[in-house]
Scaffold this motif. Sequence first.
Motif, PDB file in Angstrom:
ATOM      1  N   ASP A 164       0.891  -1.482   0.191  1.00  0.00           N
ATOM      2  CA  ASP A 164       0.136   0.052   0.068  1.00  0.00           C
ATOM      3  C   ASP A 164       0.974   1.206  -0.089  1.00  0.00           C
ATOM      4  OD1 ASP A 164      -2.267  -1.617  -0.026  1.00  0.00           O
ATOM      5  OD2 ASP A 164      -2.390  -1.656   2.337  1.00  0.00           O
ATOM      6  N   ARG A 165       2.019   1.322   0.789  1.00  0.00           N
ATOM      7  CA  ARG A 165       2.743   2.379   0.767  1.00  0.00           C
ATOM      8  C   ARG A 165       4.203   1.820   1.035  1.00  0.00           C
ATOM      9  NH1 ARG A 165       1.346   6.345   5.522  1.00  0.00           N
ATOM     10  NH2 ARG A 165       2.210   4.804   6.889  1.00  0.00           N
ATOM     11  N   VAL A 166       5.185   2.582   0.311  1.00  0.00           N
ATOM     12  CA  VAL A 166       6.419   2.210   0.295  1.00  0.00           C
ATOM     13  C   VAL A 166       7.342   3.393   0.971  1.00  0.00           C
ATOM     14  CG1 VAL A 166       8.453   1.757  -1.115  1.00  0.00           C
ATOM     15  CG2 VAL A 166       6.377   0.942  -1.811  1.00  0.00           C
ATOM     16  N   GLU A 167       7.909   3.109   1.875  1.00  0.00           N
ATOM     17  CA  GLU A 167       8.840   3.893   2.678  1.00  0.00           C
ATOM     18  C   GLU A 167      10.340   3.819   2.431  1.00  0.00           C
ATOM     19  OE1 GLU A 167       7.506   6.384   4.428  1.00  0.00           O
ATOM     20  OE2 GLU A 167       5.375   5.478   4.900  1.00  0.00           O
ATOM     21  N   ILE A 168      11.098   4.726   2.962  1.00  0.00           N
ATOM     22  CA  ILE A 168      12.603   4.671   2.465  1.00  0.00           C
ATOM     23  C   ILE A 168      13.200   3.428   3.013  1.00  0.00           C
ATOM     24  CG2 ILE A 168      14.900   5.750   2.884  1.00  0.00           C
ATOM     25  CD1 ILE A 168      13.692   8.572   2.930  1.00  0.00           C
ATOM     26  N   THR A 169      13.019   2.874   4.240  1.00  0.00           N
ATOM     27  CA  THR A 169      13.435   1.782   4.818  1.00  0.00           C
ATOM     28  C   THR A 169      12.988   0.698   4.237  1.00  0.00           C
ATOM     29  OG1 THR A 169      13.391   2.921   7.116  1.00  0.00           O
ATOM     30  CG2 THR A 169      13.454   0.597   7.378  1.00  0.00           C
ATOM     31  N   THR A 170      11.641   0.693   3.879  1.00  0.00           N
ATOM     32  CA  THR A 170      11.058  -0.616   3.215  1.00  0.00           C
ATOM     33  C   THR A 170      11.807  -0.799   2.081  1.00  0.00           C
ATOM     34  OG1 THR A 170       8.892  -0.393   4.252  1.00  0.00           O
ATOM     35  CG2 THR A 170       8.933  -1.687   2.277  1.00  0.00           C
ATOM     36  N   MET A 171      12.041  -0.094   1.301  1.00  0.00           N
ATOM     37  CA  MET A 171      12.531   0.023   0.034  1.00  0.00           C
ATOM     38  C   MET A 171      13.999  -0.422   0.118  1.00  0.00           C
ATOM     39  SD  MET A 171      12.471   2.678  -3.127  1.00  0.00           S
ATOM     40  CE  MET A 171      12.701   1.962  -4.847  1.00  0.00           C
ATOM     41  N   ALA A 172      14.605   0.075   1.194  1.00  0.00           N
ATOM     42  CA  ALA A 172      15.939  -0.426   1.278  1.00  0.00           C
ATOM     43  C   ALA A 172      16.173  -1.787   1.713  1.00  0.00           C
ATOM     44  CB  ALA A 172      16.761   0.545   2.393  1.00  0.00           C
ATOM     45  N   LEU A 173      15.168  -2.042   2.665  1.00  0.00           N
ATOM     46  CA  LEU A 173      15.159  -3.539   2.976  1.00  0.00           C
ATOM     47  C   LEU A 173      14.873  -4.625   1.937  1.00  0.00           C
ATOM     48  CD1 LEU A 173      13.552  -3.239   6.437  1.00  0.00           C
ATOM     49  CD2 LEU A 173      15.707  -3.971   6.193  1.00  0.00           C
ATOM     50  N   LEU A 174      14.220  -4.256   0.963  1.00  0.00           N
ATOM     51  CA  LEU A 174      13.851  -5.005  -0.330  1.00  0.00           C
ATOM     52  C   LEU A 174      14.795  -5.106  -1.071  1.00  0.00           C
ATOM     53  CD1 LEU A 174      10.092  -3.925  -0.920  1.00  0.00           C
ATOM     54  CD2 LEU A 174      10.707  -6.214   0.108  1.00  0.00           C
ATOM     55  N   ILE A 175      15.651  -4.108  -1.331  1.00  0.00           N
ATOM     56  CA  ILE A 175      16.865  -4.114  -2.140  1.00  0.00           C
ATOM     57  C   ILE A 175      17.751  -4.839  -1.595  1.00  0.00           C
ATOM     58  CG2 ILE A 175      18.454  -2.827  -3.384  1.00  0.00           C
ATOM     59  CD1 ILE A 175      16.317  -0.618  -3.642  1.00  0.00           C
ATOM     60  N   ALA A 176      18.039  -4.891  -0.370  1.00  0.00           N
ATOM     61  CA  ALA A 176      19.009  -5.697   0.608  1.00  0.00           C
ATOM     62  C   ALA A 176      18.962  -6.900   0.335  1.00  0.00           C
ATOM     63  CB  ALA A 176      19.342  -4.921   2.122  1.00  0.00           C
ATOM     64  N   ALA A 177      17.519  -7.535   0.391  1.00  0.00           N
ATOM     65  CA  ALA A 177      17.362  -8.822   0.468  1.00  0.00           C
ATOM     66  C   ALA A 177      17.474  -9.426  -0.686  1.00  0.00           C
ATOM     67  CB  ALA A 177      15.783  -9.110   0.604  1.00  0.00           C
ATOM     68  N   PHE A 178      17.981  -8.851  -1.710  1.00  0.00           N
ATOM     69  CA  PHE A 178      18.708  -9.507  -3.004  1.00  0.00           C
ATOM     70  C   PHE A 178      20.283  -8.856  -3.318  1.00  0.00           C
ATOM     71  CE2 PHE A 178      14.256  -9.703  -3.596  1.00  0.00           C
ATOM     72  CZ  PHE A 178      14.017 -11.062  -4.070  1.00  0.00           C
ATOM     73  N   ALA A 179      20.791  -8.132  -2.313  1.00  0.00           N
ATOM     74  CA  ALA A 179      22.093  -7.652  -2.513  1.00  0.00           C
ATOM     75  C   ALA A 179      23.084  -8.437  -1.852  1.00  0.00           C
ATOM     76  CB  ALA A 179      22.091  -6.145  -2.138  1.00  0.00           C
ATOM     77  N   TRP A 180      22.744  -9.348  -0.970  1.00  0.00           N
ATOM     78  CA  TRP A 180      23.922  -9.996   0.000  1.00  0.00           C
ATOM     79  C   TRP A 180      24.407 -11.104  -0.694  1.00  0.00           C
ATOM     80  CZ3 TRP A 180      22.961 -15.242   0.882  1.00  0.00           C
ATOM     81  CH2 TRP A 180      21.854 -15.574   0.979  1.00  0.00           C
ATOM     82  N   PRO A 181      23.946 -11.941  -1.530  1.00  0.00           N
ATOM     83  CA  PRO A 181      24.445 -13.398  -2.151  1.00  0.00           C
ATOM     84  C   PRO A 181      25.713 -12.929  -2.801  1.00  0.00           C
ATOM     85  CG  PRO A 181      21.953 -13.289  -2.637  1.00  0.00           C
ATOM     86  CD  PRO A 181      22.307 -11.789  -2.113  1.00  0.00           C
ATOM     87  N   ARG A 182      26.040 -12.080  -3.688  1.00  0.00           N
ATOM     88  CA  ARG A 182      27.121 -11.738  -4.404  1.00  0.00           C
ATOM     89  C   ARG A 182      28.325 -11.354  -3.563  1.00  0.00           C
ATOM     90  NH1 ARG A 182      27.391 -11.556  -9.714  1.00  0.00           N
ATOM     91  NH2 ARG A 182      25.040 -11.035  -9.687  1.00  0.00           N
ATOM     92  N   ALA A 183      27.857 -10.573  -2.698  1.00  0.00           N
ATOM     93  CA  ALA A 183      29.023 -10.111  -1.568  1.00  0.00           C
ATOM     94  C   ALA A 183      29.352 -11.446  -0.568  1.00  0.00           C
ATOM     95  CB  ALA A 183      28.539  -9.103  -0.597  1.00  0.00           C
ATOM     96  N   THR A 184      28.326 -12.237  -0.391  1.00  0.00           N
ATOM     97  CA  THR A 184      28.604 -13.364   0.268  1.00  0.00           C
ATOM     98  C   THR A 184      29.723 -14.534  -0.171  1.00  0.00           C
ATOM     99  OG1 THR A 184      26.550 -13.315   1.518  1.00  0.00           O
ATOM    100  CG2 THR A 184      27.501 -15.475   1.356  1.00  0.00           C
ATOM    101  N   ARG A 185      29.344 -14.724  -1.341  1.00  0.00           N
ATOM    102  CA  ARG A 185      30.275 -15.459  -2.497  1.00  0.00           C
ATOM    103  C   ARG A 185      31.471 -15.017  -2.580  1.00  0.00           C
ATOM    104  NH1 ARG A 185      27.767 -19.281  -5.903  1.00  0.00           N
ATOM    105  NH2 ARG A 185      29.378 -18.408  -7.630  1.00  0.00           N
ATOM    106  N   GLN A 186      32.046 -13.722  -2.693  1.00  0.00           N
ATOM    107  CA  GLN A 186      32.984 -12.829  -2.996  1.00  0.00           C
ATOM    108  C   GLN A 186      33.839 -13.334  -1.667  1.00  0.00           C
ATOM    109  OE1 GLN A 186      31.895  -9.297  -4.301  1.00  0.00           O
ATOM    110  NE2 GLN A 186      31.798  -9.872  -6.693  1.00  0.00           N
TER     111      GLN A 186
END
Length: 317
Positions: free
Chosen positions: A169-191
């Motif tokens: 219903d509503r996207v806040e700054i924190t919500t958007m950052a968390l959603l993006i971070a949910a797919f940002a960690w695998p590459r850093a983890t592998r490296q």
Amino acid sequence: MTDAKMTTPESPTGADNEQPKTMGRFNKWDTPWLNPKMIIGVSLLLLLFLAGVIGPAFYDTDLGFARAAPRNLPPVGFVNWRGEAGVPEHPLGTDNLGRDLLAVAILGAPTTFIIGAMAATIGILIGIVLGFSAGFLGGWVDDAVRLIADVTLTIPALMVLIVLQSVLDRVEITTMALLIAAFAWPRATRQIRSQVLSMRESGYVQMARLSGASNFDLMFKEMLPNLIPYIFASFIAGATGAILTAVGLETLGLGPTRVSTLGGTIYDAYVGTALSLNMWWWWGLPTVLLSLMFIGLLLINLGFDEIANPRLRRASK
């Protein structure tokens, strides 16, 4: 008796005793943090970020809301398609919603940067914990982390984010950052995992293990400091990717609606037919600011490489 040839000390001006040309005066590489690339990159980001902090003290950011200014005014020195000239009260022009674009930029640039920085920070922290755990502990921990990371990498992140944010219903700054971070960690983890695998058998780690250091101390007190340059580079890459993802979602109209963002401004320009009306200042300003943001991140990354790598410093003399 033959005369022995006497050897005399070389004169002070001889080649063997010639002092380095930099001796006795300031050498900029004696202080590697005074790196031109790093200084320029940090200055660009600070300028964009501080605009949102101190900008409201010098400019009325209430003009960034709809119907707060005349509509469709061009920047000062230009004329729009209706023959209206720009006015000093709105130096960078206005859009068709009656918003002052300088005020929108002051509010939007820091917001876009914060979303990217938050997502990258969360992603790199998760990557550090999981990457160190998988690479150092091995066994079933390594298998589980690699499986989850590989599965996450195969998921089309942008498509999933579009679906998730379209149903919210509503996207806040924190919500958007968390959603993006949910797919940002695998590459850093592998490296990070691959780096830890190559470091865990090194001599200083073995000596620390023989001295009785715990696994936590080995990972985060012995190995982590040596990976700081690599982690920093991963963070910069993650921040760049997170900002691109955030701007992409905002350009599709799926970003925060209660705050100004650069991607949201581009979306409004698209919906408001800015291209057909030749309102280049509407979409041009956020594009320039995003370019400066990416250039700043790139320069910081290049500057930190020179700071952490003495060979690069010597090569760039």
